[in-house]
Write a protein that holds these residues in place. Structure first.
Motif, short mmCIF file in Angstrom:
data_model
loop_
_atom_site.label_atom_id
_atom_site.label_comp_id
_atom_site.label_asym_id
_atom_site.label_seq_id
_atom_site.Cartn_x
_atom_site.Cartn_y
_atom_site.Cartn_z
N VAL A 185 1.63 14.87 -3.47
CA VAL A 185 0.60 15.40 -4.38
C VAL A 185 -0.32 16.37 -3.63
N PRO A 186 -0.67 17.50 -4.24
CA PRO A 186 -1.60 18.43 -3.59
C PRO A 186 -2.97 17.80 -3.35
N ARG A 209 -10.90 9.17 -10.04
CA ARG A 209 -10.56 8.45 -11.28
C ARG A 209 -10.38 6.95 -11.01
N THR A 210 -9.73 6.66 -9.90
CA THR A 210 -9.52 5.26 -9.53
C THR A 210 -10.86 4.57 -9.28
N ASP A 243 -5.53 17.33 -6.26
CA ASP A 243 -5.08 16.32 -7.23
C ASP A 243 -5.29 14.92 -6.67
N LEU A 244 -5.10 14.81 -5.37
CA LEU A 244 -5.27 13.51 -4.74
C LEU A 244 -6.74 13.06 -4.77
N SER A 274 -4.92 2.86 -0.82
CA SER A 274 -3.56 2.77 -1.33
C SER A 274 -3.21 4.03 -2.13
N LYS A 275 -4.19 4.52 -2.88
CA LYS A 275 -3.97 5.74 -3.69
C LYS A 275 -3.64 6.94 -2.79
N ALA A 334 -7.65 12.10 -8.22
CA ALA A 334 -7.08 10.79 -8.58
C ALA A 334 -7.89 9.66 -7.95
N ALA A 360 -5.59 1.01 -16.12
CA ALA A 360 -4.58 1.92 -15.54
C ALA A 360 -3.30 1.89 -16.36
N ASP A 404 -2.58 8.30 -12.05
CA ASP A 404 -3.76 9.15 -11.85
C ASP A 404 -3.43 10.51 -11.27
N PHE A 405 -2.15 10.78 -11.06
CA PHE A 405 -1.74 12.12 -10.59
C PHE A 405 -1.11 12.90 -11.73
N GLN A 461 -2.13 6.80 0.17
CA GLN A 461 -0.76 6.65 0.66
C GLN A 461 0.23 6.99 -0.46
N GLU A 462 -0.10 6.56 -1.68
CA GLU A 462 0.78 6.84 -2.81
C GLU A 462 0.87 8.34 -3.05
N GLY A 463 -0.27 9.01 -3.02
CA GLY A 463 -0.29 10.46 -3.26
C GLY A 463 0.46 11.22 -2.18
N GLY A 514 0.81 -1.23 0.00
CA GLY A 514 0.00 0.00 0.00
C GLY A 514 0.83 1.27 0.00
N PHE A 515 1.99 1.22 -0.65
CA PHE A 515 2.86 2.39 -0.85
C PHE A 515 3.38 3.00 0.46
N ARG A 528 -12.62 3.95 -12.50
CA ARG A 528 -11.99 2.84 -13.24
C ARG A 528 -12.46 1.50 -12.68
#
Lengths: 106, 290
Positions: free
Chosen positions: B101-102, B112-113, B105-106, B91-92, B109, B146, A94-95, B94-96, A48-49, B116
């Motif tokens: 990422v601002p 979008r996820t 934007d997060l 997960s997105k 995203a 993706a 997606d960013f 945590q990634e952002g 999970g990053f 999808r």
């Protein structure tokens, strides 16, 4: 604008950085070679990053060892900035940027 | 009796104090009541409490505006209401956060996820009912899109899959979309990816054949132009070449020949190419259009 800057930051090669992906039996070794980097971190979809510090093997070599039988996405942070190597398989994050993708069999 | 009641009351109180409230304890001291209520709502909706707290706290720590945090939480709850997994959205986040990422934007995203996954799960269910098998297929479809497979092209593959028998259809579908994911991830244009996979399905490829096709593709894509490799496979499949004949003489050069469909591009028996695996393979790097 922020997205564009982020994209540029992600795609800009870290000075002198090279990246190798080596399959080693049940593991895959992701090796980052950079004489400029001082702090390397790694994050992948496998957990999970979560951002992990990578312990350098020597002054310019950082290595991550992961299971080779499962697909995952990943990126690095070099000196606090996100960075992706010039990997063969990618996906949109997606960013406005991308992640590298590892597939078993690559 | 009164003494007993007091002891019982005290032990209940200390028990609840010991356990604490994960939301109160996990979020920052500055967390608003609204944020706490929404975090609890996430937990009630089905997100594990450590995950809900971790996501919210990560956004708080980045000093995201409360409105954006609430939006992110709402996206997760919407996904759960639609029967979609929360995991990819958590997960997105945590990634952002890891990428700096601002906030806006997060949350975009995340939407979008979610979108999808909505498309992917709908398609997987349309194939052969819902359930864990369909969810696994949905996961792979989402990964393929993706990686760059456009939704209309994912739909084309689905339409082709529907012409096949329902027996083990999800296994076949997963191999199709995994192959599509790998090809798209290698920058093969989406339309070419879908055409290659659809050609394989039309030619009766089974799940195992698609897995082999994918492995063959990955091996050659290390050395050659991935798009030309995919196009060559498509042409050869369309011309009736067996799986063993796909890697014939065609690896002679990344630019490929100018073979026409129906030409001598690897659908005959025998074989004299370096690959030597059953393909006549002349001019077979064929990436001729048409």
């Amino acid at each position: 604008m922020k997205t564009l800057l982020l994209l540029l930051a992600l795609l800009a090669p870290a000075a002198g950085a090279e990246h190798l992906v080596i399959r080693d039996g049940r593991h895959v070794r992701l090796i980052l070679l950079s004489s400029e980097a001082s702090h390397v971190q790694f994050a992948s979809s496998l957990d999970g990053f979560v951002v992990h510090d990578v312990v350098p093997k020597d002054r310019k070599t950082w290595e991550v060892r992961l299971p080779s039988q499962k697909s995952f996405k990943y990126f690095y942070r070099i000196d606090g900035k996100p960075w992706i190597p010039d990997c063969v398989c990618r996906e949109s994050d997606d960013f406005g940027s991308e992640n590298c993708v590892y597939e078993p069999g690559m | 009796m009164n003494k007993l009641g007091a002891i019982l009351f005290m032990s209940l109180l200390s028990g609840s104090m010991l356990l604490g409230d994960p939301v109160d304890e996990g979020l920052s001291l500055q967390a608003t009541e609204q944020l706490k209520v929404h975090t609890r709502a996430m937990i009630q909706a089905g997100v594990a409490s450590p995950d809900a707290v971790k996501m919210t706290r990560a956004m708080e720590d980045r000093q995201f505006p409360v409105a954006e945090i609430l939006r992110a939480q709402e996206t997760v709850m919407k996904a759960l209401r639609e029967g979609l997994p929360a995991g990819p959205l958590l997960s997105k986040v945590q990634e952002g956060v890891a990428k700096g990422v601002p906030a806006q934007d997060l949350t975009r995203a995340m939407e979008r996820t979610r979108s999808r996954y909505e498309h992917a799960y709908r398609n997987a269910a349309a194939l052969a009912g819902s359930g864990s098998e369909a969810n696994r297929t949905g996961e792979v479809i989402a990964e393929a899109t993706a990686a760059g497979l456009a939704e209309p092209d994912a739909d084309r593959i689905l339409d082709r899959l529907r012409t096949r028998t329902k027996d083990r259809i999800h296994l076949l579908a997963r191999e199709c979309y995994l192959t599509a994911k790998v090809m798209a991830g290698h920058r093969v244009p989406s339309e070419a990816v879908a055409s290659t996979v659809c050609s394989a399905l039309q030619s009766g490829y089974r799940a195992q054949d698609l897995e082999t096709l994918r492995m063959m593709f990955m091996k050659r894509a290390k050395l050659e132009n991935p798009t030309q490799v995919a196009m060559q496979y498509m042409k050869r499949i369309q011309n009736g070449a067996p799986l063993s004949g796909l890697d014939g003489n065609g690896s002679q050069g990344p630019a490929g020949g100018a073979s026409k469909p129906g030409g001598s591009n690897g659908n005959g028996p025998g074989g004299n190419g370096p690959g030597g695996n059953g393909s006549s393979g002349k001019g077979a790097a064929g990436n001729g259009k048409g």
